[in-house]
Design a protein around this motif. Sequence first.
Motif, PDB file in Angstrom:
ATOM      1  N   LYS A   5     -43.552 -51.757 -38.389  1.00 47.78           N
ATOM      2  CA  LYS A   5     -43.720 -53.217 -38.466  1.00 47.78           C
ATOM      3  C   LYS A   5     -44.575 -53.731 -37.300  1.00 47.78           C
ATOM      4  O   LYS A   5     -45.413 -54.615 -37.481  1.00 47.78           O
ATOM      5  CB  LYS A   5     -42.359 -53.922 -38.460  1.00 47.78           C
ATOM      6  CG  LYS A   5     -41.566 -53.731 -39.720  1.00 47.78           C
ATOM      7  CD  LYS A   5     -42.219 -54.433 -40.874  1.00 47.78           C
ATOM      8  CE  LYS A   5     -41.390 -54.291 -42.126  1.00 47.78           C
ATOM      9  NZ  LYS A   5     -42.122 -54.654 -43.319  1.00 47.78           N
ATOM     10  N   GLU A  21     -38.926 -47.792 -38.502  1.00 49.96           N
ATOM     11  CA  GLU A  21     -39.238 -49.037 -39.203  1.00 49.96           C
ATOM     12  C   GLU A  21     -39.786 -50.077 -38.216  1.00 49.96           C
ATOM     13  O   GLU A  21     -40.763 -50.764 -38.504  1.00 49.96           O
ATOM     14  CB  GLU A  21     -37.975 -49.568 -39.898  1.00 49.96           C
ATOM     15  CG  GLU A  21     -38.213 -50.787 -40.749  1.00 49.96           C
ATOM     16  CD  GLU A  21     -38.932 -50.484 -42.047  1.00 49.96           C
ATOM     17  OE1 GLU A  21     -39.730 -51.332 -42.482  1.00 49.96           O
ATOM     18  OE2 GLU A  21     -38.695 -49.416 -42.641  1.00 49.96           O
ATOM     19  N   THR A  53     -48.041 -55.660 -37.872  1.00 49.75           N
ATOM     20  CA  THR A  53     -48.202 -57.009 -37.326  1.00 49.75           C
ATOM     21  C   THR A  53     -49.456 -57.093 -36.463  1.00 49.75           C
ATOM     22  O   THR A  53     -50.232 -58.048 -36.560  1.00 49.75           O
ATOM     23  CB  THR A  53     -46.953 -57.409 -36.507  1.00 49.75           C
ATOM     24  OG1 THR A  53     -45.808 -57.326 -37.355  1.00 49.75           O
ATOM     25  CG2 THR A  53     -47.082 -58.811 -35.947  1.00 49.75           C
TER      26      THR A  53
END
Length: 182
Positions: free
Chosen positions: A59, A55, A63
């Motif tokens: 992310k 995860e 980003t």
Amino acid sequence: MINTKIEEILLICGYSKCEFFINDCKENIKFEFDNIFSNKEKTEAYIIISEDISEKIMKKYETEILWFQNCYRDNEALIYNINLIILYDNKRLNQEMSNLIFKYERDTHICRKIFINSDSELGELELDVLPFKPLKKIEFKGQEEQLRNKITSIIGGQDIYYELLKPYEELDIKTIRNKLLT
């Protein structure tokens, strides 16, 4: 191994390894990915990720891509056509990783994500999900009659089979529908 195969297919399909930079007033800031492949027009890019996914890593990539999309101005089409090819090892697949793949696989926010099982047992079959990879034509030489008989038994007869062989413009959809529903 599969990483190299994907790179070869990208090169064959006209993509080349590249880097992207954001032109800031003071300096050029490099887009932080290593394995970026883009078409000649720089309107589409594929980024190959071969590290263990989590995860946190997903992310991080999202980003970074979001930052790039908001700052890159050299070619606006590119910001809408960034694709991640995420390699994972099926032998290490657990419930957490399955949930992560399920969560991100259909998510098209920020970019498209394509998960590829790097298990070499599947070989070429796994690579068929890549949108730029040409599909191989399958020929049934010597099996035409068996194939035709199988298809006609499934769809309910030779009338429908021969109707379906017609060019699209000549298809009689009502006839096909009526025969399939009777």
